[in-house]
Scaffold this motif. Structure first.
Motif, PDB file in Angstrom:
ATOM      1  N   LEU A  30       0.832  -1.199   0.000  1.00  0.00           N
ATOM      2  CA  LEU A  30       0.000   0.000   0.000  1.00  0.00           C
ATOM      3  C   LEU A  30       0.870   1.253   0.000  1.00  0.00           C
ATOM      4  O   LEU A  30       0.639   2.189  -0.769  1.00  0.00           O
ATOM      5  CB  LEU A  30      -0.939  -0.011   1.213  1.00  0.00           C
ATOM      6  CG  LEU A  30      -1.843   1.209   1.365  1.00  0.00           C
ATOM      7  CD1 LEU A  30      -2.799   1.316   0.178  1.00  0.00           C
ATOM      8  CD2 LEU A  30      -2.590   1.140   2.682  1.00  0.00           C
ATOM      9  N   ARG A  31       1.898   1.280   0.840  1.00  0.00           N
ATOM     10  CA  ARG A  31       2.803   2.426   0.918  1.00  0.00           C
ATOM     11  C   ARG A  31       3.509   2.636  -0.428  1.00  0.00           C
ATOM     12  O   ARG A  31       3.666   3.759  -0.896  1.00  0.00           O
ATOM     13  CB  ARG A  31       3.834   2.208   2.022  1.00  0.00           C
ATOM     14  CG  ARG A  31       4.715   3.413   2.250  1.00  0.00           C
ATOM     15  CD  ARG A  31       5.729   3.209   3.366  1.00  0.00           C
ATOM     16  NE  ARG A  31       5.095   2.864   4.636  1.00  0.00           N
ATOM     17  CZ  ARG A  31       5.270   1.704   5.274  1.00  0.00           C
ATOM     18  NH1 ARG A  31       6.055   0.774   4.770  1.00  0.00           N
ATOM     19  NH2 ARG A  31       4.672   1.467   6.429  1.00  0.00           N
ATOM     20  N   GLY A  32       3.932   1.549  -1.087  1.00  0.00           N
ATOM     21  CA  GLY A  32       4.591   1.649  -2.380  1.00  0.00           C
ATOM     22  C   GLY A  32       3.691   2.202  -3.462  1.00  0.00           C
ATOM     23  O   GLY A  32       4.112   3.032  -4.277  1.00  0.00           O
ATOM     24  N   ARG A  33       2.430   1.760  -3.478  1.00  0.00           N
ATOM     25  CA  ARG A  33       1.484   2.272  -4.476  1.00  0.00           C
ATOM     26  C   ARG A  33       1.194   3.753  -4.259  1.00  0.00           C
ATOM     27  O   ARG A  33       1.114   4.522  -5.221  1.00  0.00           O
ATOM     28  CB  ARG A  33       0.187   1.455  -4.435  1.00  0.00           C
ATOM     29  CG  ARG A  33       0.331   0.071  -5.056  1.00  0.00           C
ATOM     30  CD  ARG A  33      -1.021  -0.594  -5.269  1.00  0.00           C
ATOM     31  NE  ARG A  33      -1.835  -0.684  -4.077  1.00  0.00           N
ATOM     32  CZ  ARG A  33      -1.864  -1.715  -3.231  1.00  0.00           C
ATOM     33  NH1 ARG A  33      -1.095  -2.769  -3.480  1.00  0.00           N
ATOM     34  NH2 ARG A  33      -2.642  -1.728  -2.178  1.00  0.00           N
ATOM     35  N   ALA A  35       3.193   5.962  -2.832  1.00  0.00           N
ATOM     36  CA  ALA A  35       4.401   6.718  -3.206  1.00  0.00           C
ATOM     37  C   ALA A  35       4.543   6.813  -4.721  1.00  0.00           C
ATOM     38  O   ALA A  35       4.910   7.862  -5.258  1.00  0.00           O
ATOM     39  CB  ALA A  35       5.634   6.067  -2.595  1.00  0.00           C
ATOM     40  N   ALA A  36       4.242   5.732  -5.435  1.00  0.00           N
ATOM     41  CA  ALA A  36       4.361   5.739  -6.895  1.00  0.00           C
ATOM     42  C   ALA A  36       3.352   6.701  -7.524  1.00  0.00           C
ATOM     43  O   ALA A  36       3.682   7.420  -8.467  1.00  0.00           O
ATOM     44  CB  ALA A  36       4.149   4.328  -7.436  1.00  0.00           C
ATOM     45  N   ARG A  37       2.151   6.749  -7.002  1.00  0.00           N
ATOM     46  CA  ARG A  37       1.134   7.637  -7.569  1.00  0.00           C
ATOM     47  C   ARG A  37       1.392   9.088  -7.210  1.00  0.00           C
ATOM     48  O   ARG A  37       1.000   9.986  -7.950  1.00  0.00           O
ATOM     49  CB  ARG A  37      -0.255   7.229  -7.074  1.00  0.00           C
ATOM     50  CG  ARG A  37      -0.622   5.854  -7.566  1.00  0.00           C
ATOM     51  CD  ARG A  37      -1.976   5.624  -8.083  1.00  0.00           C
ATOM     52  NE  ARG A  37      -2.710   6.717  -8.651  1.00  0.00           N
ATOM     53  CZ  ARG A  37      -4.022   6.879  -8.486  1.00  0.00           C
ATOM     54  NH1 ARG A  37      -4.687   6.021  -7.748  1.00  0.00           N
ATOM     55  NH2 ARG A  37      -4.644   7.853  -9.066  1.00  0.00           N
ATOM     56  N   ALA A  38       2.042   9.343  -6.076  1.00  0.00           N
ATOM     57  CA  ALA A  38       2.288  10.725  -5.642  1.00  0.00           C
ATOM     58  C   ALA A  38       3.596  11.290  -6.192  1.00  0.00           C
ATOM     59  O   ALA A  38       3.835  12.492  -6.102  1.00  0.00           O
ATOM     60  CB  ALA A  38       2.309  10.778  -4.118  1.00  0.00           C
ATOM     61  N   GLU A  39       4.441  10.462  -6.783  1.00  0.00           N
ATOM     62  CA  GLU A  39       5.767  10.905  -7.216  1.00  0.00           C
ATOM     63  C   GLU A  39       5.703  12.017  -8.258  1.00  0.00           C
ATOM     64  O   GLU A  39       6.349  13.057  -8.112  1.00  0.00           O
ATOM     65  CB  GLU A  39       6.550   9.711  -7.762  1.00  0.00           C
ATOM     66  CG  GLU A  39       7.991  10.022  -8.068  1.00  0.00           C
ATOM     67  CD  GLU A  39       8.762   8.770  -8.448  1.00  0.00           C
ATOM     68  OE1 GLU A  39       9.946   8.925  -8.725  1.00  0.00           O
ATOM     69  OE2 GLU A  39       8.179   7.679  -8.459  1.00  0.00           O
TER      70      GLU A  39
END
Length: 131
Positions: A30-33, A35-39
């Motif tokens: 969840l944290r990875g998804r 971070a990827a969408r907010a990058e």
């Protein structure tokens, strides 16, 4: 504030029977998804914050270069102060002679003989000086 939710034990048991036990959440995924969408949006915001500073520096660089060139030209083209007249030089020499002992003045003006330094500063050993 929100009140605590009232949980219905019969509904909870029916859902567990129908779907099985609730899976453990994968917090790392969840944290990875997130971070990827907010990058990309965060990178755009950072660039938008830095853009005015870059534009200001880009506008000031030619001005600073022009000011440096103008400063060099100004100092190179300004007339130098005139050389001292002989009367002014003799007046300065007289003031120096009055303020310094004779041998020191001779050393400073370059009029001293080779032995003048030894007259001002006695470099002999104390036994040779008589002391």
């Amino acid at each position: 504030m929100m009140d605590e939710l009232e949980r219905d034990p019969l509904l909870s048991a029916a859902l567990r029977d129908a779907a099985g036990p609730a899976p453990e959440p994968d917090w790392d995924a969840l944290r990875g998804r997130i971070a990827a969408r907010a990058e990309l949006p965060l990178a755009r915001r950072r660039a938008a914050v830095r853009a005015p500073a870059r534009r200001a520096v880009r506008a000031l660089l030619p001005l600073a270069a022009a000011a440096g060139i103008a400063g060099v030209a100004w100092t190179a083209l300004t007339p130098r102060s005139p050389v001292l007249t002989p009367a002014e030089r003799s007046e300065i020499d007289a003031a120096v002679r009055e303020g310094l002992p004779d041998q020191v003045h001779l050393l400073l003006t370059g009029e001293a003989a080779d032995a003048a330094l030894l007259d001002v500063v006695d470099v002999r050993a104390p036994a040779e000086r008589g002391g």
